[in-house]
Design a protein around this motif. Sequence first.
Motif, short mmCIF file in Angstrom:
data_model
loop_
_atom_site.label_atom_id
_atom_site.label_comp_id
_atom_site.label_asym_id
_atom_site.label_seq_id
_atom_site.Cartn_x
_atom_site.Cartn_y
_atom_site.Cartn_z
N ASP A 123 0.82 -1.21 0.00
CA ASP A 123 0.00 0.00 0.00
C ASP A 123 0.86 1.26 0.00
OD1 ASP A 123 -2.47 1.25 -0.18
OD2 ASP A 123 -2.66 1.46 2.00
N CYS A 124 1.93 1.26 -0.81
CA CYS A 124 2.82 2.42 -0.92
C CYS A 124 2.17 3.52 -1.74
CB CYS A 124 4.14 2.02 -1.57
SG CYS A 124 5.12 0.84 -0.66
N GLU A 125 2.29 4.75 -1.29
CA GLU A 125 1.75 5.88 -2.04
C GLU A 125 2.74 6.36 -3.10
OE1 GLU A 125 0.07 9.06 0.24
OE2 GLU A 125 -0.61 7.66 1.78
N ASN A 126 4.03 6.41 -2.79
CA ASN A 126 5.03 6.93 -3.71
C ASN A 126 6.16 5.96 -4.02
OD1 ASN A 126 3.98 9.69 -3.93
ND2 ASN A 126 4.46 9.80 -1.75
N LEU A 127 6.52 5.15 -3.07
CA LEU A 127 7.68 4.28 -3.20
C LEU A 127 7.34 2.99 -3.94
CD1 LEU A 127 10.64 3.66 -2.38
CD2 LEU A 127 9.71 2.61 -0.30
N GLY A 128 8.13 2.67 -4.94
CA GLY A 128 8.02 1.38 -5.60
C GLY A 128 9.17 0.49 -5.14
N VAL A 129 8.87 -0.76 -4.85
CA VAL A 129 9.88 -1.72 -4.43
C VAL A 129 9.69 -2.99 -5.24
CG1 VAL A 129 10.83 -3.09 -2.53
CG2 VAL A 129 9.91 -0.81 -2.07
N THR A 130 10.78 -3.45 -5.85
CA THR A 130 10.74 -4.65 -6.67
C THR A 130 11.85 -5.59 -6.23
OG1 THR A 130 9.93 -3.37 -8.56
CG2 THR A 130 10.87 -5.53 -9.04
N VAL A 131 11.54 -6.88 -6.13
CA VAL A 131 12.56 -7.90 -5.91
C VAL A 131 12.69 -8.68 -7.21
CG1 VAL A 131 13.20 -9.97 -4.61
CG2 VAL A 131 12.02 -8.08 -3.45
N VAL A 132 13.94 -8.86 -7.65
CA VAL A 132 14.20 -9.61 -8.88
C VAL A 132 15.03 -10.83 -8.52
CG1 VAL A 132 15.22 -9.55 -11.18
CG2 VAL A 132 14.23 -7.46 -10.22
N GLU A 133 14.54 -11.99 -8.92
CA GLU A 133 15.28 -13.24 -8.82
C GLU A 133 15.61 -13.66 -10.25
OE1 GLU A 133 13.56 -15.48 -4.93
OE2 GLU A 133 12.51 -15.83 -6.80
N ALA A 134 16.88 -13.88 -10.56
CA ALA A 134 17.25 -14.11 -11.95
C ALA A 134 18.42 -15.08 -12.07
CB ALA A 134 17.64 -12.78 -12.61
N ASP A 135 18.46 -15.73 -13.19
CA ASP A 135 19.57 -16.61 -13.53
C ASP A 135 20.42 -15.96 -14.62
OD1 ASP A 135 18.96 -18.66 -11.73
OD2 ASP A 135 17.57 -19.60 -13.15
N ASP A 136 21.57 -16.56 -14.86
CA ASP A 136 22.47 -16.10 -15.93
C ASP A 136 21.69 -15.95 -17.23
OD1 ASP A 136 24.71 -15.50 -17.46
OD2 ASP A 136 25.35 -17.58 -17.61
N GLY A 137 21.86 -14.82 -17.88
CA GLY A 137 21.19 -14.58 -19.14
C GLY A 137 19.91 -13.77 -19.05
N TRP A 138 19.41 -13.54 -17.82
CA TRP A 138 18.21 -12.71 -17.66
C TRP A 138 18.54 -11.29 -18.06
CZ3 TRP A 138 16.39 -8.31 -15.54
CH2 TRP A 138 15.05 -8.20 -15.22
N GLU A 139 17.70 -10.70 -18.89
CA GLU A 139 17.91 -9.32 -19.33
C GLU A 139 16.62 -8.54 -19.23
OE1 GLU A 139 19.78 -8.88 -23.12
OE2 GLU A 139 21.21 -10.51 -22.74
N GLY A 140 16.73 -7.32 -18.76
CA GLY A 140 15.59 -6.41 -18.72
C GLY A 140 15.50 -5.67 -20.04
N MET A 141 14.77 -4.56 -20.02
CA MET A 141 14.71 -3.73 -21.21
C MET A 141 15.08 -2.30 -20.85
SD MET A 141 10.68 -3.50 -21.90
CE MET A 141 9.69 -2.29 -21.08
N GLU A 142 15.73 -1.64 -21.78
CA GLU A 142 16.17 -0.28 -21.54
C GLU A 142 14.96 0.62 -21.35
OE1 GLU A 142 19.67 2.24 -23.42
OE2 GLU A 142 17.95 2.11 -24.77
N HIS A 143 15.03 1.47 -20.32
CA HIS A 143 13.95 2.41 -20.03
C HIS A 143 14.47 3.53 -19.16
CE1 HIS A 143 14.06 -0.07 -16.41
NE2 HIS A 143 13.37 0.88 -15.79
N ASP A 144 13.64 4.54 -18.97
CA ASP A 144 13.93 5.59 -18.00
C ASP A 144 12.64 5.93 -17.28
OD1 ASP A 144 12.50 7.94 -19.16
OD2 ASP A 144 13.99 7.78 -20.75
N HIS A 145 12.73 6.81 -16.29
CA HIS A 145 11.56 7.24 -15.53
C HIS A 145 11.47 8.75 -15.50
CE1 HIS A 145 10.40 3.25 -14.18
NE2 HIS A 145 11.67 3.01 -13.92
N GLY A 146 11.94 9.39 -16.58
CA GLY A 146 11.95 10.84 -16.65
C GLY A 146 10.57 11.45 -16.54
N ASP A 147 9.56 10.85 -17.19
CA ASP A 147 8.20 11.40 -17.14
C ASP A 147 7.62 11.35 -15.72
OD1 ASP A 147 8.34 11.89 -19.83
OD2 ASP A 147 7.16 10.15 -20.41
#
Length: 106
Positions: free
Chosen positions: A26-50
Amino acid sequence: MGYDTTAYDDVEPRAPGMYFLREALDCENLGVTVVEADDGWEGMEHDHGDAHHEEVYVLLHGEATLTVAGDDVDLAPGDAVRVDPGSTRDLAFSADGSKMVIAGAP
């Protein structure tokens, strides 16, 4: 009540190995993410400028590379990196059993 609790692995992952805790806590402003990953896991390029969100990445276990505005930042367990809202970021893991916590807010 002055607090909320959850276990990250009780939250339905939104993508493989990605547990978003904002709603569960129930966070109003804060985002919290846990990532569990193995070798080869890739995210995608992004920003949070907006959204004007800066983020902090903390590697708990394994190996990862965070590419920030074209610069590769190699992470070992215990390393933390803060990224400006307008900077692009892309995350990749290079060890099985890696775990990271990401927190972001305006």
